[in-house]
Scaffold this active site. Structure first.
Site, PDB file in Angstrom:
ATOM      1  N   THR A 174      -2.791  -2.771  10.497  1.00 49.36           N
ATOM      2  CA  THR A 174      -3.721  -2.868  11.334  1.00 49.36           C
ATOM      3  C   THR A 174      -5.257  -2.181  10.848  1.00 49.36           C
ATOM      4  OG1 THR A 174      -3.192  -0.499  12.174  1.00 49.36           O
ATOM      5  CG2 THR A 174      -2.217  -2.225  13.228  1.00 49.36           C
ATOM      6  N   HIS A 185      -3.799  -6.843  -7.059  1.00 53.76           N
ATOM      7  CA  HIS A 185      -3.492  -6.093  -5.830  1.00 53.76           C
ATOM      8  C   HIS A 185      -3.953  -4.923  -5.453  1.00 53.76           C
ATOM      9  CE1 HIS A 185       1.162  -7.617  -5.812  1.00 53.76           C
ATOM     10  NE2 HIS A 185       0.126  -8.460  -6.447  1.00 53.76           N
ATOM     11  N   ASP A 201      -3.459 -12.785  -1.741  1.00 54.90           N
ATOM     12  CA  ASP A 201      -4.151 -11.782  -0.855  1.00 54.90           C
ATOM     13  C   ASP A 201      -3.720 -11.346   0.631  1.00 54.90           C
ATOM     14  OD1 ASP A 201      -5.833 -11.787  -3.457  1.00 54.90           O
ATOM     15  OD2 ASP A 201      -6.631 -13.467  -2.807  1.00 54.90           O
TER      16      ASP A 201
HETATM   17  P1  GTP Z   1      -2.321 -10.998  -4.394  1.00 55.43           P
HETATM   18  O1  GTP Z   1      -1.320 -10.750  -5.594  1.00 55.43           O
HETATM   19  O2  GTP Z   1      -3.500 -10.982  -5.038  1.00 55.43           O
HETATM   20  O3  GTP Z   1      -1.952 -12.094  -3.615  1.00 55.43           O
HETATM   21  O4  GTP Z   1      -2.513  -9.572  -3.822  1.00 55.43           O
HETATM   22  P2  GTP Z   1      -2.097  -8.720  -2.316  1.00 55.43           P
HETATM   23  O5  GTP Z   1      -1.359  -9.576  -1.645  1.00 55.43           O
HETATM   24  O6  GTP Z   1      -1.828  -7.479  -2.692  1.00 55.43           O
HETATM   25  O7  GTP Z   1      -3.544  -8.345  -1.646  1.00 55.43           O
HETATM   26  P3  GTP Z   1      -4.981  -8.063  -2.211  1.00 55.43           P
HETATM   27  O8  GTP Z   1      -4.727  -6.574  -2.207  1.00 55.43           O
HETATM   28  O9  GTP Z   1      -5.444  -8.931  -2.985  1.00 55.43           O
HETATM   29  O10 GTP Z   1      -5.832  -8.360  -0.896  1.00 55.43           O
HETATM   30  C1  GTP Z   1      -5.730  -7.624   0.317  1.00 55.43           C
HETATM   31  C2  GTP Z   1      -6.986  -6.869   1.091  1.00 55.43           C
HETATM   32  O11 GTP Z   1      -7.033  -6.578   2.387  1.00 55.43           O
HETATM   33  C3  GTP Z   1      -7.226  -5.494   0.090  1.00 55.43           C
HETATM   34  O12 GTP Z   1      -8.647  -5.202   0.065  1.00 55.43           O
HETATM   35  C4  GTP Z   1      -6.566  -4.512   1.127  1.00 55.43           C
HETATM   36  O13 GTP Z   1      -6.967  -3.119   1.053  1.00 55.43           O
HETATM   37  C5  GTP Z   1      -6.806  -5.246   2.436  1.00 55.43           C
HETATM   38  N1  GTP Z   1      -5.918  -4.901   3.748  1.00 55.43           N
HETATM   39  C6  GTP Z   1      -4.680  -4.816   3.653  1.00 55.43           C
HETATM   40  N2  GTP Z   1      -4.263  -4.782   4.907  1.00 55.43           N
HETATM   41  C7  GTP Z   1      -4.990  -4.797   5.776  1.00 55.43           C
HETATM   42  C8  GTP Z   1      -5.377  -4.760   7.217  1.00 55.43           C
HETATM   43  O14 GTP Z   1      -4.502  -4.802   7.983  1.00 55.43           O
HETATM   44  N3  GTP Z   1      -6.590  -5.067   7.718  1.00 55.43           N
HETATM   45  C9  GTP Z   1      -7.836  -4.938   6.916  1.00 55.43           C
HETATM   46  N4  GTP Z   1      -8.944  -5.106   7.465  1.00 55.43           N
HETATM   47  N5  GTP Z   1      -7.497  -4.950   5.562  1.00 55.43           N
HETATM   48  C10 GTP Z   1      -6.482  -4.961   4.911  1.00 55.43           C
HETATM   49 MG    MG Z   2      -5.132 -10.324  -4.704  1.00 59.81          MG
END
Ligand code: GTP
Ligand code: MG
Length: 344
Positions: free
Chosen positions: A331, A41, A12
């Site tokens: 960001t 994701h 995540d």
């Molecule tokens: P996994 O395979 O489950 O590890 O997925 P992942 O690495 O793609 O991450 P996932 O989408 O599960 O979780 C990341 C979350 O953080 C999502 O809800 C994104 O929209 C959010 N996100 C990504 N980058 C940022 C950021 O820079 N700031 C904030 N506030 N949220 C972010």
């Molecule tokens: Mg995830």
């Protein structure tokens, strides 16, 4: 060439947004999603947040072909639903030997108290993997499912054809190194390895064609289930900020994630295990003192970024060229909230 996207911590970290950005920037012709459908994701597209378990986040880049290789584990119903929701029916294909997670696998995992105890999200990927290893006679592959018939193609054969022609390909990895079966925090781990060499095996390619390994980190640790977590935050008010602004709620499980302090020692190990060449930092907006224009950082954000660069950049070097290098910084939650250090 192949670029691989890996999770630096407990999953995540935001691999979805990272690969989506680089896919558009470098013009990958194909993005493959490896591993299981328990890892969600998420990415924003056309005003909507998509939490995807099977379709790669790079779906949001028009024209990119999407592939599910033989090292992936999908549920047919979820796959078909996501294909419809994202409208990618014309550009997604599945390898005949991609494994199918059945309802029986999901039910069995949900009823397994040991799995609950280690914080499994209960999708059934582990049980499906076990049945594949045991070579059960009724094991289902994508080629056996009539509804998937027109999606089937030899994915591995196709990508080698494309590599031969000089095309660039992205691999969207799942989860994060702490959840690695072989190198993670056993028993609080997932049912397979989740580092770059595993992802290569899952698409069916060797290291020869790898250009970069991106490893994505957040400036703190998170965990969706039980297991070790150094410097765990307990203040409910502070945790609320992470959950509301940082989206720290499981994409698949919907459980609020636990939050801990960034673990530098573990991060160095992660970089070694992945042979990381490029670092990605996401969720920088969660730190006090962060400046969206990237001109001046203060307080917590400055301290963290200085430490991150000091500890993790350039721990390897080839021909005077240090790696890994900080390549991208997210960001904010939107895909455009991104700083590209190649362009600064
Ligand atoms: P996994 O395979 O489950 O590890 O997925 P992942 O690495 O793609 O991450 P996932 O989408 O599960 O979780 C990341 C979350 O953080 C999502 O809800 C994104 O929209 C959010 N996100 C990504 N980058 C940022 C950021 O820079 N700031 C904030 N506030 N949220 C972010
Ligand atoms: Mg995830």
């Amino acid at each position: 060439m192949i670029d691989i996207f890996t999770g630096g911590q407990g999953g995540d970290e935001g691999k979805g947004d990272a690969i989506r950005y680089v896919a558009g920037k470098l013009g990958y012709t194909v993005v493959l999603k490896v591993g299981g459908c328990q890892a969600g994701h998420s990415t924003w597209y056309k005003g909507r947040k998509f939490g995807l378990k099977t379709v790669p986040c790079a779906f949001a880049v028009e024209g990119v072909e999407l592939r599910i290789p033989s090292g992936a584990y999908i549920r047919t119903d979820w796959f078909l639903r996501e294909v419809e929701e994202t409208g990618v029916g014309g550009r997604i294909k599945v390898d005949p030997y991609c494994a199918i997670v059945t309802q029986a696998h999901t039910d069995e995992e949900n009823a397994d108290n040991n799995m609950k105890g280690i914080g499994s999200v209960g999708t059934g990927v582990g049980k499906c993997l076990r049945d594949r290893v045991e070579r059960k006679p009724n094991f289902v592959f994508a080629k056996d499912v009539p509804e998937l018939k027109h999606f089937i193609t030899d994915v591995t054969g196709e990508i080698h054809g494309r590599l031969k022609k000089g095309e660039d390909i992205g691999v969207e990895g799942t989860q994060g190194r702490k959840l690695d079966l072989l190198h993670g925090e056993y028993p609080y781990v997932t049912s397979r390895s989740v580092i770059s060499p595993q992802f290569l095996a899952e698409i069916g390619a060797g290291p020869r064609f790898v250009r970069d390994v991106y490893t994505v980190f957040k400036p703190y640790e998170s965990r969706v289930g039980p297991g070790p977590l150094k410097g765990e935050l307990t203040d409910e008010e502070v945790l609320k900020k992470y959950r509301q602004l940082g989206g720290e709620v499981g994409t698949v499980s919907k459980r609020p994630r636990r939050i801990g302090a960034f673990d530098f020692e573990a991060a160095i190990r992660t970089i070694m295990l992945n042979s990381t060449t490029r670092l990605v930092l996401t969720h920088m907006d969660m730190l006090e003192g962060f400046d969206k224009d990237h001109t001046k950082y203060t307080g917590e954000a400055k301290r963290f970024l200085d430490d991150f660069i000091d500890h993790l950049e350039g721990i390897y070097g080839v021909d005077g060229e240090p790696y890994p290098k900080l390549a991208l910084m997210k960001t904010g939650p939107m895909p455009e909230d991104i700083i590209d250090f190649d362009l600064l």
